[in-house]
Write a protein that holds these residues in place. Structure first.
Motif, PDB file in Angstrom:
ATOM      1  N   VAL A  78       0.967  -1.246   0.208  1.00 34.88           N
ATOM      2  CA  VAL A  78       0.046   0.069   0.016  1.00 34.88           C
ATOM      3  C   VAL A  78       0.954   1.148  -0.026  1.00 34.88           C
ATOM      4  O   VAL A  78       1.914   1.352   0.733  1.00 34.88           O
ATOM      5  CB  VAL A  78      -0.794   0.016   1.073  1.00 34.88           C
ATOM      6  CG1 VAL A  78      -1.564   1.345   1.347  1.00 34.88           C
ATOM      7  CG2 VAL A  78      -1.747  -1.014   1.092  1.00 34.88           C
ATOM      8  N   TYR A  79       0.651   2.209  -0.778  1.00 37.03           N
ATOM      9  CA  TYR A  79       1.524   3.281  -1.128  1.00 37.03           C
ATOM     10  C   TYR A  79       0.810   4.524  -0.702  1.00 37.03           C
ATOM     11  O   TYR A  79      -0.322   4.945  -1.319  1.00 37.03           O
ATOM     12  CB  TYR A  79       1.866   3.288  -2.475  1.00 37.03           C
ATOM     13  CG  TYR A  79       2.629   4.391  -3.036  1.00 37.03           C
ATOM     14  CD1 TYR A  79       3.745   4.927  -2.035  1.00 37.03           C
ATOM     15  CD2 TYR A  79       2.844   4.807  -4.329  1.00 37.03           C
ATOM     16  CE1 TYR A  79       4.584   5.956  -2.528  1.00 37.03           C
ATOM     17  CE2 TYR A  79       3.723   5.988  -4.826  1.00 37.03           C
ATOM     18  CZ  TYR A  79       4.624   6.334  -3.944  1.00 37.03           C
ATOM     19  OH  TYR A  79       5.486   7.425  -4.106  1.00 37.03           O
ATOM     20  N   ALA A 127      -3.138  11.676  -8.457  1.00 39.40           N
ATOM     21  CA  ALA A 127      -2.628  10.332  -7.582  1.00 39.40           C
ATOM     22  C   ALA A 127      -3.272   8.944  -7.797  1.00 39.40           C
ATOM     23  O   ALA A 127      -2.743   8.043  -7.505  1.00 39.40           O
ATOM     24  CB  ALA A 127      -2.503  10.698  -6.130  1.00 39.40           C
ATOM     25  N   PRO A 128      -4.699   9.278  -8.385  1.00 45.99           N
ATOM     26  CA  PRO A 128      -5.164   7.970  -8.412  1.00 45.99           C
ATOM     27  C   PRO A 128      -4.333   7.138  -9.569  1.00 45.99           C
ATOM     28  O   PRO A 128      -4.098   7.660 -10.472  1.00 45.99           O
ATOM     29  CB  PRO A 128      -6.615   8.099  -9.132  1.00 45.99           C
ATOM     30  CG  PRO A 128      -6.829   9.484  -8.248  1.00 45.99           C
ATOM     31  CD  PRO A 128      -5.691  10.157  -8.150  1.00 45.99           C
ATOM     32  N   GLY A 129      -3.952   5.980  -9.252  1.00 45.35           N
ATOM     33  CA  GLY A 129      -3.088   5.012 -10.249  1.00 45.35           C
ATOM     34  C   GLY A 129      -1.682   5.337  -9.585  1.00 45.35           C
ATOM     35  O   GLY A 129      -0.923   4.365 -10.355  1.00 45.35           O
ATOM     36  N   VAL A 130      -1.582   6.249  -9.118  1.00 46.41           N
ATOM     37  CA  VAL A 130      -0.008   6.293  -8.261  1.00 46.41           C
ATOM     38  C   VAL A 130      -0.102   5.715  -6.979  1.00 46.41           C
ATOM     39  O   VAL A 130       0.930   4.758  -6.841  1.00 46.41           O
ATOM     40  CB  VAL A 130       0.477   7.768  -8.255  1.00 46.41           C
ATOM     41  CG1 VAL A 130       1.816   8.056  -7.930  1.00 46.41           C
ATOM     42  CG2 VAL A 130       0.531   8.310  -9.698  1.00 46.41           C
ATOM     43  N   GLY A 131      -0.775   6.062  -6.228  1.00 40.73           N
ATOM     44  CA  GLY A 131      -0.959   5.500  -4.762  1.00 40.73           C
ATOM     45  C   GLY A 131      -2.472   5.177  -4.522  1.00 40.73           C
ATOM     46  O   GLY A 131      -3.182   5.373  -5.317  1.00 40.73           O
ATOM     47  N   GLN A 132      -2.599   4.568  -3.398  1.00 41.38           N
ATOM     48  CA  GLN A 132      -3.756   4.125  -2.996  1.00 41.38           C
ATOM     49  C   GLN A 132      -4.256   5.234  -1.874  1.00 41.38           C
ATOM     50  O   GLN A 132      -5.749   5.209  -1.699  1.00 41.38           O
ATOM     51  CB  GLN A 132      -3.640   2.615  -2.040  1.00 41.38           C
ATOM     52  CG  GLN A 132      -3.496   1.541  -2.919  1.00 41.38           C
ATOM     53  CD  GLN A 132      -2.245   1.296  -3.554  1.00 41.38           C
ATOM     54  OE1 GLN A 132      -0.985   1.542  -2.860  1.00 41.38           O
ATOM     55  NE2 GLN A 132      -2.122   1.295  -5.072  1.00 41.38           N
ATOM     56  N   LEU A 133      -3.761   5.934  -1.400  1.00 46.56           N
ATOM     57  CA  LEU A 133      -4.197   7.154  -0.521  1.00 46.56           C
ATOM     58  C   LEU A 133      -3.082   8.308  -0.479  1.00 46.56           C
ATOM     59  O   LEU A 133      -1.872   7.899  -0.837  1.00 46.56           O
ATOM     60  CB  LEU A 133      -4.097   6.716   0.842  1.00 46.56           C
ATOM     61  CG  LEU A 133      -3.219   5.961   1.640  1.00 46.56           C
ATOM     62  CD1 LEU A 133      -3.241   6.296   3.149  1.00 46.56           C
ATOM     63  CD2 LEU A 133      -3.028   4.575   1.502  1.00 46.56           C
ATOM     64  N   PRO A 138     -12.785   2.890  -4.121  1.00 45.09           N
ATOM     65  CA  PRO A 138     -12.092   1.702  -3.935  1.00 45.09           C
ATOM     66  C   PRO A 138     -10.757   1.984  -4.415  1.00 45.09           C
ATOM     67  O   PRO A 138     -10.748   1.954  -5.679  1.00 45.09           O
ATOM     68  CB  PRO A 138     -12.877   0.667  -4.275  1.00 45.09           C
ATOM     69  CG  PRO A 138     -14.280   1.297  -4.097  1.00 45.09           C
ATOM     70  CD  PRO A 138     -14.230   2.763  -4.465  1.00 45.09           C
ATOM     71  N   GLY A 139      -9.395   1.718  -3.733  1.00 47.37           N
ATOM     72  CA  GLY A 139      -8.191   1.879  -4.229  1.00 47.37           C
ATOM     73  C   GLY A 139      -7.608   3.240  -4.186  1.00 47.37           C
ATOM     74  O   GLY A 139      -6.527   3.404  -4.622  1.00 47.37           O
ATOM     75  N   HIS A 140      -8.350   4.279  -3.990  1.00 45.76           N
ATOM     76  CA  HIS A 140      -7.917   5.561  -3.930  1.00 45.76           C
ATOM     77  C   HIS A 140      -8.643   6.471  -3.110  1.00 45.76           C
ATOM     78  O   HIS A 140      -9.822   6.919  -3.081  1.00 45.76           O
ATOM     79  CB  HIS A 140      -7.673   6.267  -5.593  1.00 45.76           C
ATOM     80  CG  HIS A 140      -9.278   6.459  -6.113  1.00 45.76           C
ATOM     81  ND1 HIS A 140      -9.882   5.034  -6.452  1.00 45.76           N
ATOM     82  CD2 HIS A 140     -10.259   7.131  -6.117  1.00 45.76           C
ATOM     83  CE1 HIS A 140     -11.081   5.438  -7.172  1.00 45.76           C
ATOM     84  NE2 HIS A 140     -11.370   6.744  -6.935  1.00 45.76           N
ATOM     85  N   TRP A 141      -7.796   6.748  -2.040  1.00 42.22           N
ATOM     86  CA  TRP A 141      -8.521   7.491  -0.744  1.00 42.22           C
ATOM     87  C   TRP A 141      -7.781   8.756  -0.315  1.00 42.22           C
ATOM     88  O   TRP A 141      -6.754   8.915  -0.425  1.00 42.22           O
ATOM     89  CB  TRP A 141      -8.465   6.561   0.558  1.00 42.22           C
ATOM     90  CG  TRP A 141      -9.226   5.163   0.201  1.00 42.22           C
ATOM     91  CD1 TRP A 141      -8.095   3.971   0.131  1.00 42.22           C
ATOM     92  CD2 TRP A 141     -10.316   4.965  -0.123  1.00 42.22           C
ATOM     93  NE1 TRP A 141      -8.890   2.910  -0.457  1.00 42.22           N
ATOM     94  CE2 TRP A 141     -10.630   3.307  -0.122  1.00 42.22           C
ATOM     95  CE3 TRP A 141     -11.642   5.287   0.138  1.00 42.22           C
ATOM     96  CZ2 TRP A 141     -11.499   2.899  -0.532  1.00 42.22           C
ATOM     97  CZ3 TRP A 141     -12.856   4.658   0.137  1.00 42.22           C
ATOM     98  CH2 TRP A 141     -12.799   3.356  -0.334  1.00 42.22           C
TER      99      TRP A 141
END
Length: 826
Positions: free
Chosen positions: A192-193, A207-213, A243-246
């Protein structure tokens, strides 16, 4: 090894930037996928409670408590190590090396232990050359560091943003954080990044697609202004989470002791409604039952972890009252009623304004009390100051078997010790289907208080959406100390078939004021009754920098720096109770140099309804205006600022400062000493006052400078290395500081920002005692660094003997030239 214990540093806090073009992030070569964080991560991080005091035992003991306390079963799985875990230098092979004292079995040994408990391990890195505490950063070492962490079995990376060598562009942020994403993918171990760049480059846009949060704000602090500010910044970002980007508004402060239980429940509630990561930041080894109950509330956690993955939508946000609506996977909706004001307030929303489908009524389950009621058309509650009510709501076709929703709102003006006559007003409202019968309302104050009803306290019937108003006269006994006191209100009533009864309760926290004590006092040391400011809170002893608390610098007017004062923005009003005991207020006023304005501002001091002093229009850069107001006989003092319209017809928020305001009360004369009295130890007027480095210098040094000063005409320029050093003096004769409670010094950070800390040596052996936490100051900003004696720890067997102080030191790091002045005690 450098002198001193292990110390800590808070991550840099920056304001969110305005709109910028959002470059598209490069597609990951091997996307980690939403499966890593289909729901917001839950776990622990040591920073908020321990700072740099992290070690193997703490992490393993926390993992044990996750299992034994039930937190693991509730969903908390990540046990994360923050800054200061490594050695100060990389190994000969260029790899990061765990501190062998803190982690004798290495990070892999800790990972094996945590994994053995069915949990996951997190680590900390930095997208710059150094971490925030001066340890090796990963800029230019991304692939090697990602392989190292993967080889140790790391499952989660918090990637910070200190010493980033950035040009400040969004493209640079995307480039640096994408480099680590690609390195993690190449290392072959899913992690988790967590992107921790403080919202500086609007990461929710890229940042979606780069990290999860990704962090959306600066660092959180364990106080109400910080929590309120972060909620205000993060709540509007609901379109960007899923989901997957917070969106990540930072870690939890619940249990660290500087907020109330009501405020901590708001913390947990709003994080769940905002689908935020739930990362515990307290010492679970000593956590109270209340703390564990808040952190372990399964129904609140279920809202946060709902598989639909929607961040709650802001339905309304007005006058400090906010409503959030979060649809849930089973068709229910979580509705949060949030009251950020300082008094009880009724917060509500029409069901039709939410995503709920139309129905004859709605069932509402309170996720903190477990109570279940029904409402016909309006979801509402009487919410305590700084509180949040969270309902899980669903349509209800047979409402008559469920008790109605009944709110008990109330208001009460400020109370004065030894007086009566204040009116307590309560309003009971029936929001349920069906009629209430035999409504009776009671109010109970503290022992010795009198509450005399001035209207009937009962009503025969109360139909849907109708209210009953009741008033009392409240008397407060002579000698009641200033403070906040609860008044309990209860409405009892019958509902449904004969024989069914219920009650609804609320608590109003009243404010009792007393007049200031005799003497001349800095106004910032006296609590106002209330204050209203156009932007963020009124700041004490600094300017107003924005929406967050504590985000300003030292007050500066036409180049003159003040260490005392109140930072506001127009329009503003601050109100104090004087009780006829004060005679004078003196203050300088002006527009702060940090925020030049083309619009003038006006400052007015009111004694009751009379303008006792006014500045007239003041422009940016004007020499500070000096005001002296006659307050003789006044009951109330008000400080008011106003501005012009900036050419648009709308008022403009101008950064206005009340600089060095001093209130004179009782029989004090204006030339008497100002309290609290301060003793300057070092002012650098004649030179460097014997200051040097505590450890062998690495290009470091000190020199007298006129560039920054808060006492006299000179201060000290301090040149530091990236890793930092202690700077100070060992006086020829021990200093006797008995009776003093606080150490302070004034700091202006250089272009990289820096941390500030205070330490002392005591006794003939020169034993070293220091505080446990550093205070970060942003690049180019200034502030007063303060350490109370209770913050200073000594080694085992050493007493902090202030009658024998043999050395005084401050710590600065991150490299560059910083300026300090006026090290003093109060």
């Amino acid at each position: 090894m450098r002198l001193g214990f292990a110390v800590a540093v808070t991550t840099v806090a920056f304001l969110i930037l305005g709109p910028t073009a959002a470059p598209a992030a490069a597609e990951p070569p091997a996307p980690p996928g939403a499966t890593l964080a289909d729901v917001p991560p839950m776990g622990f991080n040591n920073w908020n409670a321990f700072g740099c005091e992290v070690n193997e035992a703490l992490i393993e003991q926390t993992a044990d408590i996750f299992v034994s306390s039930g937190l693991k079963d509730a969903g908390y799985v990540y046990v994360n190590i923050d800054d200061c875990w490594s050695q100060r230098e990389r190994g000969a092979d260029g790899r990061l090396v765990a501190d062998p004292v803190k982690f004798p079995n290495g990070i892999q040994g800790v990972a094996d232990y945590v994994h053995g408990k069915g949990l996951k391990l997190g680590i900390y890195g930095d997208a710059g050359t150094k971490t925030c505490a001066g340890y090796p950063g990963s800029l230019g070492h991304e692939e090697l560091d990602a392989r190292t962490w993967a080889g140790w079995g790391v499952d989660y990376l918090k990637y910070d943003n200190c010493n980033n060598q950035s040009d400040g562009s969004q493209a640079d942020y995307v480039r640096r954080y994408t480099a680590m994403r690609d390195a993690i993918a190449a290392a072959g171990r899913p992690m988790v990044y967590s992107i921790c760049e403080w919202g500086t480059s609007k990461p929710w846009t890229w940042a979606p697609g780069v990290g999860q949060l990704w962090r959306t704000t600066g660092d959180i602090s364990d106080n109400w202004p910080s929590l309120r500010s972060i909620i205000a910044q993060n709540a509007p970002l609901y379109p960007y989470a899923g989901p997957g980007h917070w969106n990540d508004p930072d870690m939890l402060e619940i249990g660290n002791g500087e907020m109330t239980g009501t405020e901590y429940r708001t913390h947990m509630s709003m994080w769940a409604m905002m689908a935020a990561p739930l990362i515990i930041g307290t010492d679970l080894r000593t956590a109270s039952a209340e703390t564990l109950a808040i952190l372990g509330n399964r129904e609140i956690i279920a809202v946060d972890q709902d598989r639909l993955g929607v961040q709650g939508r802001v339905v309304s946000d007005d006058a400090g009252l906010m409503v959030l609506d979060k649809p849930l996977a089973n068709g229910d909706h979580a509705i949060a009623l949030y009251n950020s004001t300082d008094t009880l307030a009724t917060v509500g929303v029409a069901a039709s304004a939410t995503g709920l489908r139309r129905a004859p009524a709605y069932q509402m389950r309170d996720l903190w009390t477990g109570g279940v009621v029904q409402a016909k058309t309006t979801i509402s509650a009487a919410v305590p100051a700084h509180g949040t009510v969270v309902y899980r709501v669903r349509p209800l076709t047979g409402p008559h078997a469920v008790a109605p929703s009944v709110t008990v709102g109330a208001s009460l003006p400020t109370l004065i010790s030894g007086t009566g006559g204040a009116t307590l007003s309560a309003t009971v409202t029936n929001r349920g289907t069906g009629e209430l019968r035999d409504v009776a309302v009671t109010a109970q104050g503290p022992a010795g208080w009198t509450l005399t009803a001035t209207t009937p306290t009962t009503g025969r019937r109360l139909r849907t959406d109708k209210s009953l108003a009741v008033t009392w006269t409240v008397g407060v006994p002579e000698g009641t100390p200033a403070g906040r006191y609860p008044i309990a209100l209860t409405a009892t009533y019958g509902w449904g078939p004969p024989g069914r009864t219920a009650h609804s309760d609320s608590e109003l926290v009243s404010t009792v004021v007393t007049a200031p004590a005799d003497g001349n006092r800095h106004l910032g040391t006296i609590a106002p009754v209330d204050s209203h400011n156009a932007r963020g809170p009124v700041e004490v002893d600094q300017s107003n920098g924005g929406e967050a608390g504590g985000d300003g610098s030292l007050i500066t007017l036409a180049g003159r720096v003040y260490t005392r004062g109140l930072g506001t923005t127009t329009a503003s009003e601050i109100r104090y109770y004087l009780g006829g005991r004060c005679s004078r207020l003196s203050t300088d006023v002006g527009i702060d140099d940090a925020a030049p304005s083309t619009v003038p501002a006006t400052f007015t001091v009111y004694a009751d309804a009379t303008a006792a002093a006014t500045s007239g229009p003041v422009n940016s850069g004007d020499t500070p205006r000096s005001l002296v107001a006659d307050l003789t006989g006044a009951t109330w003092l008000r400080l008011v600022t106003a501005s012009g319209d900036g050419g648009t017809g709308a008022p403009t928020a101008v950064a206005t400062d009340w600089a060095a305001p001093v209130l004179t009360c009782g029989g004090a004369a204006p030339d008497d000493p100002v309290l609290p009295e301060s003793r300057t130890l070092y002012s650098f007027e004649s030179g460097t006052d014997g200051w040097t480095t505590a450890n062998p210098p690495d290009g470091e040094g000190v020199a007298r400078s006129a560039d920054f000063h808060t006492d006299g005409a000179y201060g000290l320029a301090v040149t530091t290395s990236a890793g930092g050093n202690w700077f100070g003096s060992r006086p020829d004769t021990p200093l006797d500081l008995s009776g003093r409670t606080t150490f302070k010094f004034d700091l202006r950070a250089g272009g990289t920002g820096t941390v500030g800390e205070i330490a002392v040596q005591v006794g003939s052996a020169g034993s070293w005692c220091q505080g446990g936490f550093w205070t970060w100051t942003n690049p180019g900003a200034s502030r007063t660094i303060t350490r109370h004696l209770t913050d200073i720890d000594c080694p085992l067997g050493v007493t902090l003997d202030l009658s024998q102080v043999t050395g005084i030191w401050i710590f600065l790091n991150t490299g560059g030239v910083h300026h300090v002045d006026n090290l003093r005690v109060e």
